[in-house]
Write a protein that holds these residues in place. Structure first.
Motif, PDB file in Angstrom:
ATOM      1  N   VAL A 164       0.841  -1.190   0.000  1.00 52.64           N
ATOM      2  CA  VAL A 164       0.000   0.000   0.000  1.00 52.64           C
ATOM      3  C   VAL A 164       0.881   1.246   0.000  1.00 52.64           C
ATOM      4  O   VAL A 164       0.504   2.290  -0.523  1.00 52.64           O
ATOM      5  CB  VAL A 164      -0.952  -0.003   1.212  1.00 52.64           C
ATOM      6  N   LYS A 165       2.076   1.116   0.586  1.00 50.04           N
ATOM      7  CA  LYS A 165       3.083   2.168   0.557  1.00 50.04           C
ATOM      8  C   LYS A 165       4.355   1.611  -0.067  1.00 50.04           C
ATOM      9  O   LYS A 165       4.557   0.392  -0.100  1.00 50.04           O
ATOM     10  CB  LYS A 165       3.347   2.706   1.970  1.00 50.04           C
ATOM     11  N   PRO A 166       5.228   2.494  -0.571  1.00 41.79           N
ATOM     12  CA  PRO A 166       6.402   2.030  -1.320  1.00 41.79           C
ATOM     13  C   PRO A 166       7.246   1.012  -0.563  1.00 41.79           C
ATOM     14  O   PRO A 166       7.500   1.156   0.630  1.00 41.79           O
ATOM     15  CB  PRO A 166       7.187   3.326  -1.565  1.00 41.79           C
ATOM     16  N   ASN A 167       7.640  -0.031  -1.295  1.00 37.02           N
ATOM     17  CA  ASN A 167       8.638  -1.019  -0.842  1.00 37.02           C
ATOM     18  C   ASN A 167       8.160  -1.963   0.255  1.00 37.02           C
ATOM     19  O   ASN A 167       8.940  -2.788   0.735  1.00 37.02           O
ATOM     20  CB  ASN A 167       9.915  -0.314  -0.368  1.00 37.02           C
ATOM     21  N   ALA A 168       6.899  -1.901   0.637  1.00 38.63           N
ATOM     22  CA  ALA A 168       6.448  -2.722   1.766  1.00 38.63           C
ATOM     23  C   ALA A 168       6.598  -4.212   1.493  1.00 38.63           C
ATOM     24  O   ALA A 168       7.076  -4.967   2.348  1.00 38.63           O
ATOM     25  CB  ALA A 168       5.000  -2.383   2.114  1.00 38.63           C
ATOM     26  N   SER A 169       6.210  -4.672   0.315  1.00 44.42           N
ATOM     27  CA  SER A 169       6.313  -6.112   0.035  1.00 44.42           C
ATOM     28  C   SER A 169       7.770  -6.541  -0.101  1.00 44.42           C
ATOM     29  O   SER A 169       8.142  -7.655   0.278  1.00 44.42           O
ATOM     30  CB  SER A 169       5.523  -6.468  -1.220  1.00 44.42           C
ATOM     31  N   LYS A 170       8.617  -5.666  -0.636  1.00 47.60           N
ATOM     32  CA  LYS A 170      10.041  -5.983  -0.749  1.00 47.60           C
ATOM     33  C   LYS A 170      10.670  -6.144   0.635  1.00 47.60           C
ATOM     34  O   LYS A 170      11.485  -7.042   0.864  1.00 47.60           O
ATOM     35  CB  LYS A 170      10.767  -4.890  -1.526  1.00 47.60           C
ATOM     36  N   ILE A 171      10.291  -5.267   1.548  1.00 43.79           N
ATOM     37  CA  ILE A 171      10.820  -5.351   2.914  1.00 43.79           C
ATOM     38  C   ILE A 171      10.314  -6.616   3.597  1.00 43.79           C
ATOM     39  O   ILE A 171      11.061  -7.291   4.312  1.00 43.79           O
ATOM     40  CB  ILE A 171      10.454  -4.079   3.704  1.00 43.79           C
ATOM     41  N   ALA A 172       9.064  -6.976   3.353  1.00 43.49           N
ATOM     42  CA  ALA A 172       8.523  -8.218   3.913  1.00 43.49           C
ATOM     43  C   ALA A 172       9.332  -9.413   3.442  1.00 43.49           C
ATOM     44  O   ALA A 172       9.698 -10.289   4.239  1.00 43.49           O
ATOM     45  CB  ALA A 172       7.062  -8.377   3.506  1.00 43.49           C
ATOM     46  N   LEU A 173       9.636  -9.472   2.158  1.00 42.99           N
ATOM     47  CA  LEU A 173      10.412 -10.591   1.606  1.00 42.99           C
ATOM     48  C   LEU A 173      11.825 -10.609   2.183  1.00 42.99           C
ATOM     49  O   LEU A 173      12.344 -11.677   2.558  1.00 42.99           O
ATOM     50  CB  LEU A 173      10.455 -10.485   0.087  1.00 42.99           C
ATOM     51  N   TRP A 174      12.461  -9.474   2.249  1.00 43.02           N
ATOM     52  CA  TRP A 174      13.825  -9.352   2.784  1.00 43.02           C
ATOM     53  C   TRP A 174      13.901  -9.885   4.212  1.00 43.02           C
ATOM     54  O   TRP A 174      14.720 -10.749   4.528  1.00 43.02           O
ATOM     55  CB  TRP A 174      14.239  -7.888   2.700  1.00 43.02           C
ATOM     56  N   TYR A 175      13.019  -9.403   5.062  1.00 50.05           N
ATOM     57  CA  TYR A 175      13.028  -9.824   6.466  1.00 50.05           C
ATOM     58  C   TYR A 175      12.674 -11.299   6.581  1.00 50.05           C
ATOM     59  O   TYR A 175      13.273 -12.024   7.393  1.00 50.05           O
ATOM     60  CB  TYR A 175      12.049  -8.981   7.281  1.00 50.05           C
ATOM     61  N   PHE A 176      11.701 -11.742   5.788  1.00 45.42           N
ATOM     62  CA  PHE A 176      11.294 -13.148   5.893  1.00 45.42           C
ATOM     63  C   PHE A 176      12.412 -14.076   5.435  1.00 45.42           C
ATOM     64  O   PHE A 176      12.625 -15.142   6.040  1.00 45.42           O
ATOM     65  CB  PHE A 176      10.028 -13.417   5.098  1.00 45.42           C
ATOM     66  N   CYS A 177      13.124 -13.718   4.382  1.00 48.30           N
ATOM     67  CA  CYS A 177      14.219 -14.568   3.909  1.00 48.30           C
ATOM     68  C   CYS A 177      15.228 -14.818   5.029  1.00 48.30           C
ATOM     69  O   CYS A 177      15.640 -15.969   5.261  1.00 48.30           O
ATOM     70  CB  CYS A 177      14.909 -13.928   2.708  1.00 48.30           C
ATOM     71  N   GLN A 178      15.629 -13.777   5.732  1.00 45.62           N
ATOM     72  CA  GLN A 178      16.590 -13.953   6.822  1.00 45.62           C
ATOM     73  C   GLN A 178      16.016 -14.813   7.942  1.00 45.62           C
ATOM     74  O   GLN A 178      16.680 -15.704   8.474  1.00 45.62           O
ATOM     75  CB  GLN A 178      17.033 -12.591   7.369  1.00 45.62           C
ATOM     76  N   HIS A 179      14.769 -14.536   8.289  1.00 45.46           N
ATOM     77  CA  HIS A 179      14.114 -15.317   9.350  1.00 45.46           C
ATOM     78  C   HIS A 179      13.982 -16.779   8.938  1.00 45.46           C
ATOM     79  O   HIS A 179      14.270 -17.690   9.733  1.00 45.46           O
ATOM     80  CB  HIS A 179      12.736 -14.714   9.629  1.00 45.46           C
ATOM     81  N   PHE A 180      13.583 -17.009   7.716  1.00 46.78           N
ATOM     82  CA  PHE A 180      13.347 -18.358   7.195  1.00 46.78           C
ATOM     83  C   PHE A 180      14.635 -19.176   7.209  1.00 46.78           C
ATOM     84  O   PHE A 180      14.653 -20.332   7.660  1.00 46.78           O
ATOM     85  CB  PHE A 180      12.785 -18.220   5.780  1.00 46.78           C
TER      86      PHE A 180
END
Length: 235
Positions: A164-180
């Motif tokens: 809904v705001k810039p880069n939100a889904s990219k940040i979600a993927l970035w953080y999830f990759c590290q967590h995963f």
């Protein structure tokens, strides 16, 4: 030319072998059945997923090639790192799964979305059963994006992303990759390649290779706390 497409029975959750999927349209395997929790779990364990629009029967797919992320090789763009330092979006896991799924549906016109009312209900039920998970991105108290998908052992099958705001889904993927990765995750499935996924570093692999990953990983265990409701951080 007439093409034969199997119709799924309502009395069981069996699927045709994914190798029998059509080449055109790429990956179409079967139609019918339902979106019960048991059928969806069975489908994802075989590399099959539902994808259809309003007015169509339930269609089941297993495309080749398959778009995937190798999480350990994911590197955020420098501009994304700079953006997050400035805006400091909060990232959470399984804090608002049903709301995030609804947001993914609401940001697309009905004629362009596969997230039908039936799909919404099905994945909310799958979340309540502990198999569907979400990563949420927050700007203050506002949910501004994220992603959701289905856990299959050490594989995460991504279903949809939203910003809904810039880069939100990219940040979600970035953080999830590290967590995963830190919890034993091996592969993130994103089904079919598109320019957005390619720009983030997704690659394509043959269906047979993806099926091999599934066979090796679908019954493998993750660190037990992987999908606990929590805030995610970058180390």
């Amino acid at each position: 030319m007439t093409l034969y497409l199997p119709e799924l029975s309502l009395s069981n959750t069996q699927f045709p072998n994914p190798s029998l999927a059509l080449a055109e349209p790429n990956g179409l395997l079967a139609f019918g059945g339902d979106l019960s929790v048991d059928r969806l779990r069975s489908a994802y364990r075989q590399g099959i997923f539902p994808w259809y629009s309003y007015g169509e029967p339930i269609l089941w797919w297993s495309p080749s090639p398959r778009a995937v992320f190798i999480p350990e090789t994911f590197k955020p763009a420098k501009s994304l790192v700079k953006f997050q330092r400035k805006h400091n979006y909060k990232v959470t896991l399984n804090h608002a799964t049903e709301t995030l799924i609804q947001l993914c549906a609401d940001t697309r016109p009905n004629e362009e979305t596969w997230i039908t009312k039936q799909m919404l209900s099905a994945y909310k039920s799958l979340a309540q059963a502990g198999s569907c998970h979400s990563v949420e991105v927050w700007d203050g108290e506002d949910l501004v994006g994220g992603l959701y998908g289905v856990a299959v052992g050490q594989i995460f099958c991504g279903e949809s992303m939203v910003s809904v705001k810039p880069n939100a889904s990219k940040i979600a993927l970035w953080y999830f990759c590290q967590h995963f990765i830190s919890h034993g995750g091996k592969l993130i499935d994103c089904q079919i390649m598109n320019p957005h996924l390619a720009s983030l570093g997704a690659i394509e692999i043959p269906r047979t290779t993806f099926q091999d990953y599934l066979l090796e990983s679908r019954d493998a265990s993750m660190v037990s706390s992987c999908y606990d409701s929590q805030q995610l951080f970058i180390s």
